[in-house]
Write an enzyme that holds these catalytic residues in place. Structure first.
Site, PDB file in Angstrom:
ATOM      1  CB  CYS A  35     -12.921  -2.859   1.495  1.00  0.00           C
ATOM      2  SG  CYS A  35     -12.827  -4.048   2.860  1.00  0.00           S
ATOM      3  CB  ILE A  92      -0.912   0.025   1.229  1.00  0.00           C
ATOM      4  CG1 ILE A  92      -1.770  -1.236   1.270  1.00  0.00           C
ATOM      5  CG2 ILE A  92      -1.792   1.267   1.230  1.00  0.00           C
ATOM      6  CD1 ILE A  92      -2.591  -1.386   2.541  1.00  0.00           C
TER       7      ILE A  92
END
Length: 264
Positions: free
Chosen positions: A167, A143
């Site tokens: 998500c 990330i």
């Protein structure tokens, strides 16, 4: 002596047979009255706390046997992170009635895909700001710090609350964001991993755990504070300039006084 007819024998027999039944019935009534009396006396002798606790257990048992239907349900993996900050899986149409009760101001979506039916209409109808971040999970790639910084700039700003971050399943990407938020708020790593595992089970990703374990809050602070360093640097330079000016002033003043005294 008058002769008894057969039906009279039957009636007398049935009357005799029913006599024990009446005795049993009377005994049952007496037993019921005795038990009722005992129950009343028992209640009178019990403390109010015990009576209320037993009544609560009875009501709870009834609720377990016959649960009341809920008017709405929260999204999968829904939980309160902080007052005004929530997490969940991707909301579905059946979750909208519950989400209305949250009075959301912002929704942060950590996956970029086509919106489900009715989701855009729900956002518009409730005047919700929708922020979408195309965040890849740690299973696919690391990330980027800038991506996490951008997400936290929204999630960590209370002006955007009430806020829901989600998500697809509310497990991995959401877990990483919440974990980083916890680290910034000085949670210990063990508690962060424990919270992540609670929502990620039974699909805990070692890459996520490694990411949260190795993540350093200074990385986020270093990147987010780049713009905030400018005022600090200016204040420091201004302070140094004032110090130098004051020193020069004292030196010139002292030199002048010495010169005047020497020529007097």
């Amino acid at each position: 002596m008058a002769r008894m007819l057969p039906w009279q024998y039957q009636h007398r027999g049935s009357s005799r047979a029913s006599s024990p039944n009446r005795v049993v019935a009377n005994l049952d009534e007496e037993e019921a009255q005795r038990r009722t009396s005992l129950d009343v006396d028992d209640v009178r002798t019990k403390s109010p706390d015990v009576v209320l606790r037993e009544a609560y257990v009875s009501a709870m048992d009834i609720a377990v046997e016959r649960p009341l239907p809920l008017a709405s349900k929260p999204p999968t993996n829904f939980a309160v992170v902080l007052p005004g900050l929530y997490r969940s899986a991707y909301p579905e149409a059946a979750d909208f009635p519950f989400m209305r009760t949250l009075h959301l101001k912002t929704i942060v979506t950590l996956v970029e895909k086509e919106l489900p039916d009715g989701f855009q209409q729900f956002i518009q109808a409730n005047r919700i700001t929708h922020q979408i971040f195309d965040m890849a999970g740690t299973k696919k790639a690391v990330i980027p710090i800038k991506t996490m910084q951008s997400i936290l700039s929204v999630v960590n700003d209370r002006k955007n609350y009430p806020l829901l971050v989600h998500c697809n399943q509310g497990r991995h990407r959401t877990g990483c964001v919440i974990g980083v938020l916890r680290k910034i708020n000085e949670w210990d790593t063990a508690s962060i991993v424990q919270e992540y595992t609670k929502f990620a089970e039974p699909k805990v990703r070692d890459t996520d755990v490694e990411y949260l374990t190795d993540f350093k809050p200074s990385d986020i602070r270093g990147t987010t504070s780049m713009s905030s360093r400018v005022p600090y640097v200016l204040r420091t330079m201004y302070g140094m300039a004032m110090l130098v000016s004051f020193t020069l002033y004292v030196w010139v003043y002292s030199s002048t006084r010495l010169l005047l005294l020497s020529t007097a």
